[in-house]
Design a protein around this motif. Structure first.
Motif, PDB file in Angstrom:
ATOM      1  N   ARG A  15     -31.725  10.220 -29.487  1.00 51.72           N
ATOM      2  CA  ARG A  15     -32.897   9.497 -29.999  1.00 51.72           C
ATOM      3  C   ARG A  15     -33.239   9.951 -31.406  1.00 51.72           C
ATOM      4  N   GLY A  26     -38.336   3.276 -35.587  1.00 50.25           N
ATOM      5  CA  GLY A  26     -37.820   3.210 -34.225  1.00 50.25           C
ATOM      6  C   GLY A  26     -38.218   1.946 -33.523  1.00 50.25           C
ATOM      7  N   ASP A  86     -32.472   5.309 -27.631  1.00 50.79           N
ATOM      8  CA  ASP A  86     -33.849   5.138 -28.082  1.00 50.79           C
ATOM      9  C   ASP A  86     -34.567   4.060 -27.282  1.00 50.79           C
TER      10      ASP A  86
END
Length: 366
Positions: A15, A26, A86
Motif C-alpha cells: 500500500r 490514493g 491499496d
C-alpha cells in the motif's frame, strides 16, 4: 522513430509503495463517491484459477461483499496488480483476479457461466458485441495501447534492427517470431493484423511486399495463449528471438524493444488510420476480427455477485490516481473514461460521475 529500451519489470507492491508511485493520491479520493451497482446473481464467485460454485459472498449491506472477482486481460495485470493492495485496504475487500486472454476471459462468462464482478478486456468490442445485452448493460473505454516488437541483445539481427528495417530482420531464415493465440487473445490477432498492415498501402506507400510478409509469417510460432507469457519465453532464449505484443509489456522490462510505425501499431484513433486498420482481418476458431485502434474496455456484468465492488473498481480507473497508475504501467489512459450514450442510464452512479457519455470515440462506434 528510434530504438528504445524498457524499464523495470512490474511487481506487486505494498500500500505504501502504491501511494508513493501515485504521488500520494490514493483511493480515498474516490472512496466517498456514492452510486449503485447492478443486481446480485445467486451463483457464487471463485478464487483465481478455481471453477467451483460457492455460496453467495457475505455482505455488510446489499451489494457490498467481502470478496470480489475480476476477469481481465493479461496486459492489465501490471496496473490491476498494483491497484489491488491499496483497493483491498481502502474498501476492506479481498480481490480475486484471473488473468487470461480477453477472448478467453469473456468466454468464462458467456460459455462457462461463471460470475465476475469486473471484466476488463484489451478490445472493448468483446464487451460491446459479446457481453451486451445478455450479460451486461454498459461498459467503459478507459485506456489504449500500441503494438511493439521486443527482442534480446543476442537475438539474430539484434545489432542491426531499427524501426526502419524490422521487417527485413524478421524475414530472415534464422529468426523465430512469437505472438499469442489469436483465438484466445486480442494481442495475438493484433500481431497478425500488424504484419498484414505492413504490406497494405497507406497514403500510397507500404513498408514491404507480399514476399516479405510471407517470410515473417513462415517464421512465426504461437507458443502461448496469453501475451504476458511470451516475455518469459523470450527472455529465456532458445525458442523465441522476437516477440510481438503490447508496448505496455515491452516498456515494463529490461529487454530492448522498438516502436512501430503508426500505420501498423494500431494506436491512432483517427478516421484515416481506422479505415486503414480495418483492411486487416483475422479469422480464428473463436470468431473473425477486424483491425481497429486499440481500446480497452471494462464492465460490471449483470451476473456480478458484488456489483458495487465492481463499480468501485471501475470508478478508481476513471480517477486521477487510476490514470496515473495506468501511465506508470505503459498504457495511455482515456481522460475522462467514456461510456456509450445509448444505455448511459444503466451505468452505476459512481462510474457515471467520472465518465463522459458519447456515441463515438474518435472513429469508433460505441
Amino acid at each position: 522513430m528510434a530504438q528504445r529500451s524498457g524499464g523495470s519489470t512490474a511487481t506487486g507492491r505494498t500500500r505504501r509503495q502504491v501511494l508513493v508511485a501515485l504521488g500520494g493520491v490514493g483511493l480515498a479520493g474516490v472512496a466517498g463517491c456514492s452510486g449503485d451497482g447492478r443486481a446480485n446473481s445467486p451463483s457464487g464467485t471463485t478464487a483465481a484459477g478455481a471453477s467451483t460454485v460457492a455460496d453467495e459472498p457475505a455482505t455488510s449491506e446489499r451489494g457490498l461483499a467481502d470478496t470480489m472477482t475480476i476477469f481481465h486481460a493479461g496486459s492489465l495485470s501490471p496496473p490491476f496488480g498494483a491497484a489491488e493492495p491499496d483497493f483491498e485496504d481502502e474498501y476492506d475487500v479481498a480481490v480475486n483476479r484471473e488473468a487470461k486472454g480477453s477472448v478467453a476471459s469473456t468466454q468464462k462468462i458467456t460459455e462457462q457461466g461463471r460470475p465476475a464482478d469486473v471484466l476488463g478486456v484489451s478490445d472493448f468490442r468483446l464487451i460491446r458485441d459479446r457481453i451486451v445485452p445478455e450479460y451486461g448493460d454498459w461498459y467503459t473505454i478507459f485506456t489504449t495501447n500500441a503494438m511493439s516488437i521486443q527482442y534480446r541483445e543476442d537475438s539474430p539481427g539484434a545489432e542491426e534492427i531499427t524501426a526502419d528495417n524490422w521487417w527485413e530482420i524478421l524475414g530472415r531464415d534464422e529468426v523465430t517470431i512469437g505472438h499469442s493465440d489469436p483465438a484466445v487473445d486480442p494481442g495475438g490477432y493484433r500481431a497478425v493484423m500488424m504484419l498484414k498492415l505492413g504490406k497494405t498501402a497507406f497514403d500510397g506507400e507500404r513498408l514491404y511486399g507480399e514476399d516479405t510478409y510471407q517470410k515473417m509469417r513462415d517464421n512465426t510460432i504461437v507458443p502461448t495463449g496469453t501475451e504476458t507469457n511470451l516475455y518469459g519465453q523470450l527472455e529465456a532464449g532458445g525458442k523465441l528471438d522476437y516477440a510481438i505484443y503490447y508496448q505496455s509489456i515491452s516498456s515494463q522490462n529490461d529487454l530492448p524493444w522498438i516502436t512501430l510505425q503508426p500505420e501498423v501499431d494500431l494506436s491512432m484513433a483517427t478516421t484515416e488510420y481506422a479505415e486503414h486498420y480495418a483492411k486487416a482481418t483475422v479469422e480464428t476458431a473463436s470468431g473473425d476480427f477486424t483491425g481497429a485502434p486499440i481500446a480497452y474496455g471494462m464492465t460490471v456484468p449483470t451476473v456480478a455477485e458484488a456489483p458495487e465492488r465492481g463499480a468501485q473498481w471501475v470508478e478508481f480507473f476513471g480517477s486521477d490516481a487510476g490514470r496515473t497508475l495506468l501511465e506508470n504501467k505503459g498504457l495511455q489512459p482515456v481522460d475522462p473514461i467514456v461510456v456509450p450514450q445509448d444505455g448511459a442510464d444503466a451505468v452505476p452512479d459512481r462510474v457515471r460521475a467520472v465518465a463522459e457519455p458519447k456515441q463515438t470515440l474518435g472513429p469508433m462506434n460505441l
